[in-house]
Write a protein that holds these residues in place. Structure first.
Motif, mmCIF file in Angstrom:
data_model
loop_
_atom_site.group_PDB
_atom_site.id
_atom_site.type_symbol
_atom_site.label_atom_id
_atom_site.label_comp_id
_atom_site.label_asym_id
_atom_site.label_seq_id
_atom_site.Cartn_x
_atom_site.Cartn_y
_atom_site.Cartn_z
ATOM 1 N N TYR A 1 0.834 -1.198 0.000
ATOM 2 C CA TYR A 1 0.000 0.000 0.000
ATOM 3 C C TYR A 1 0.872 1.252 0.000
ATOM 4 C CZ TYR A 1 -3.446 -3.500 1.380
ATOM 5 O OH TYR A 1 -4.243 -4.608 1.427
ATOM 6 N N LEU A 2 0.678 2.090 -0.990
ATOM 7 C CA LEU A 2 1.483 3.290 -1.143
ATOM 8 C C LEU A 2 1.105 4.330 -0.091
ATOM 9 C CD1 LEU A 2 1.234 3.648 -5.027
ATOM 10 C CD2 LEU A 2 3.053 2.548 -3.719
ATOM 11 N N GLY A 3 2.127 5.042 0.395
ATOM 12 C CA GLY A 3 1.898 6.096 1.371
ATOM 13 C C GLY A 3 3.184 6.853 1.630
ATOM 14 N N ASP A 4 3.187 7.686 2.657
ATOM 15 C CA ASP A 4 4.353 8.504 2.978
ATOM 16 C C ASP A 4 5.625 7.667 3.067
ATOM 17 O OD1 ASP A 4 2.510 10.495 3.170
ATOM 18 O OD2 ASP A 4 2.788 10.900 5.299
ATOM 19 N N GLY A 5 6.688 8.120 2.405
ATOM 20 C CA GLY A 5 7.977 7.454 2.481
ATOM 21 C C GLY A 5 8.143 6.254 1.573
ATOM 22 N N HIS A 6 7.141 5.944 0.759
ATOM 23 C CA HIS A 6 7.208 4.754 -0.098
ATOM 24 C C HIS A 6 8.030 5.066 -1.353
ATOM 25 C CE1 HIS A 6 5.161 0.750 -0.914
ATOM 26 N NE2 HIS A 6 5.991 0.919 -1.936
ATOM 27 N N PRO A 7 9.038 4.252 -1.672
ATOM 28 C CA PRO A 7 9.804 4.477 -2.895
ATOM 29 C C PRO A 7 9.114 3.885 -4.117
ATOM 30 C CG PRO A 7 10.703 2.593 -1.733
ATOM 31 C CD PRO A 7 9.578 3.131 -0.873
ATOM 32 N N LEU A 8 9.230 4.579 -5.232
ATOM 33 C CA LEU A 8 8.822 4.043 -6.529
ATOM 34 C C LEU A 8 10.106 3.602 -7.216
ATOM 35 C CD1 LEU A 8 6.165 6.709 -7.601
ATOM 36 C CD2 LEU A 8 5.852 4.626 -6.257
ATOM 37 N N LEU A 9 10.318 2.292 -7.276
ATOM 38 C CA LEU A 9 11.610 1.718 -7.640
ATOM 39 C C LEU A 9 11.674 1.261 -9.090
ATOM 40 C CD1 LEU A 9 12.025 -0.451 -4.431
ATOM 41 C CD2 LEU A 9 13.449 1.506 -5.022
ATOM 42 N N SER A 10 12.881 1.311 -9.638
ATOM 43 C CA SER A 10 13.143 0.704 -10.938
ATOM 44 C C SER A 10 13.579 -0.742 -10.725
ATOM 45 C CB SER A 10 14.237 1.471 -11.686
ATOM 46 O OG SER A 10 15.520 1.155 -11.144
ATOM 47 N N ASP A 11 13.766 -1.485 -11.825
ATOM 48 C CA ASP A 11 14.207 -2.872 -11.712
ATOM 49 C C ASP A 11 15.713 -2.965 -11.457
ATOM 50 O OD1 ASP A 11 15.110 -2.077 -14.154
ATOM 51 O OD2 ASP A 11 14.237 -3.733 -15.284
ATOM 52 N N GLN A 12 16.369 -1.811 -11.322
ATOM 53 C CA GLN A 12 17.791 -1.781 -10.999
ATOM 54 C C GLN A 12 18.029 -1.467 -9.523
ATOM 55 O OE1 GLN A 12 20.052 -2.592 -13.486
ATOM 56 N NE2 GLN A 12 18.141 -3.030 -14.569
ATOM 57 N N GLY A 13 16.963 -1.492 -8.736
ATOM 58 C CA GLY A 13 17.100 -1.210 -7.316
ATOM 59 C C GLY A 13 17.321 0.257 -7.003
ATOM 60 N N ARG A 14 16.941 1.137 -7.935
ATOM 61 C CA ARG A 14 17.119 2.569 -7.725
ATOM 62 C C ARG A 14 15.762 3.247 -7.555
ATOM 63 N NH1 ARG A 14 21.975 1.590 -11.080
ATOM 64 N NH2 ARG A 14 20.781 1.520 -13.017
ATOM 65 N N ILE A 15 15.791 4.369 -6.827
ATOM 66 C CA ILE A 15 14.567 5.105 -6.549
ATOM 67 C C ILE A 15 14.347 6.137 -7.648
ATOM 68 C CG2 ILE A 15 13.336 6.559 -4.915
ATOM 69 C CD1 ILE A 15 15.071 5.420 -2.703
ATOM 70 N N LEU A 16 13.262 6.004 -8.359
ATOM 71 C CA LEU A 16 12.888 7.032 -9.330
ATOM 72 C C LEU A 16 12.177 8.185 -8.636
ATOM 73 C CD1 LEU A 16 11.711 4.753 -12.274
ATOM 74 C CD2 LEU A 16 13.951 5.812 -11.942
ATOM 75 N N ALA A 17 11.360 7.860 -7.644
ATOM 76 C CA ALA A 17 10.665 8.893 -6.877
ATOM 77 C C ALA A 17 10.264 8.323 -5.526
ATOM 78 C CB ALA A 17 9.438 9.407 -7.627
ATOM 79 N N THR A 18 10.042 9.206 -4.564
ATOM 80 C CA THR A 18 9.551 8.835 -3.239
ATOM 81 C C THR A 18 8.258 9.579 -2.956
ATOM 82 O OG1 THR A 18 11.759 8.421 -2.328
ATOM 83 C CG2 THR A 18 10.028 8.927 -0.756
ATOM 84 N N VAL A 19 7.288 8.883 -2.369
ATOM 85 C CA VAL A 19 6.071 9.549 -1.905
ATOM 86 C C VAL A 19 6.427 10.355 -0.655
ATOM 87 C CG1 VAL A 19 3.726 9.255 -1.062
ATOM 88 C CG2 VAL A 19 4.613 7.693 -2.817
ATOM 89 N N LEU A 20 6.305 11.684 -0.731
ATOM 90 C CA LEU A 20 6.686 12.542 0.395
ATOM 91 C C LEU A 20 5.512 12.885 1.299
ATOM 92 C CD1 LEU A 20 9.224 15.232 -0.811
ATOM 93 C CD2 LEU A 20 9.631 12.970 0.112
#
Length: 250
Positions: free
Chosen positions: A97-116
């Motif tokens: 469940y998406l919410g504060d602090g949740h990372p939106l990740l790529s398949d390379q283990g990198r964060i494209l964006a974070t839910v602030l």
């Protein structure tokens, strides 16, 4: 009826349509100077947006009327083979469940964006887009050279889904009008978003606001203390440092 058989007639017809078109601007965030705003658009039902956003951009998605549904896909702008991986976005943080602090990740283990920040609490990372939303995302992606096969699973904001004990997916509707979600962009991305109904909720979508502004200082703040998130941050910063070194060496 306007005669469009000639260039002159076609031009007059096109200009008359443009003059009649009503463009409604989104509400801008309080406390953010106008000079920091880099993108602002109100997306109607069955509309979409496609925009390249730099690292350190903060994006606010807002649901002014209470029935928007933002189907979102992120593609790394400088490496378009790297894009949002919804499975890892759910698996790595141990949270569906998406919410504060949740990372939106790529398949390379990198964060494209974070839910602030999240005043809605009604989101979905399990169902993917409807056929209508997928087609809108394909149109948006085509403007950046992406093919239909490049439009994979998405997350959606402002229409909730929960998993029952037997595994069944249940829609939980929308939050109140005026709900919003803020994302912080960690790597340059192409943001593709379609405003269309949800697979478990066919209520017609209402307007969706998208506003972005420069917020590079937020990259240095701690948005999540989980070790999985911290590892993803390290992976992201390492990749960014390497990319900048490559640019300097040219």
């Amino acid at each position: 009826m306007t005669n469009t058989a000639s260039t002159t007639g076609a031009r007059a017809h096109a200009r008359s349509l443009a003059a009649a078109a009503a463009t409604t601007a989104p509400d801008l965030p309080d406390g953010v100077e106008a000079t920091r705003i880099t993108f602002a658009q109100r997306i109607p039902r069955a509309g979409y947006a496609n925009i390249v956003l730099g690292r350190g951009t903060r994006v606010r998605l807002s649901d002014p009327a209470g029935a928007a549904c933002a189907h979102l896909l992120l593609v790394r702008a400088d490496a378009p083979w790297e894009r949002l991986n919804v499975a890892d976005t759910v698996k790595v943080p141990w949270q569906a469940y998406l919410g504060d602090g949740h990372p939106l990740l790529s398949d390379q283990g990198r964060i494209l964006a974070t839910v602030l920040a999240d005043t809605s609490g009604k989101h979905d990372a399990l169902c993917g887009p409807t056929a209508e939303a997928r087609q809108l995302l394909r149109l948006a992606g085509a403007k950046h050279g992406l093919q239909p096969r490049d439009i994979g699973p998405t997350v959606s904001f402002f229409r909730g889904v929960r998993v029952a004990a037997d595994g069944a997916l249940t829609g939980t509707g929308s939050a109140a009008p005026g709900a919003s979600v803020d994302l912080l962009v960690h790597l340059p991305v192409i943001l593709l978003v379609a405003n269309a109904a949800h697979p478990l909720n066919d209520r017609a979508a209402t307007d969706l606001d998208v506003v972005a502004w420069a917020a590079p200082d937020e990259l240095t703040a701690a948005h999540n203390s989980d070790p999985e998130y911290q590892r993803a941050v390290q992976n992201t910063e390492t990749a960014w440092a390497a990319a900048r070194t490559l640019e300097v060496g040219k």
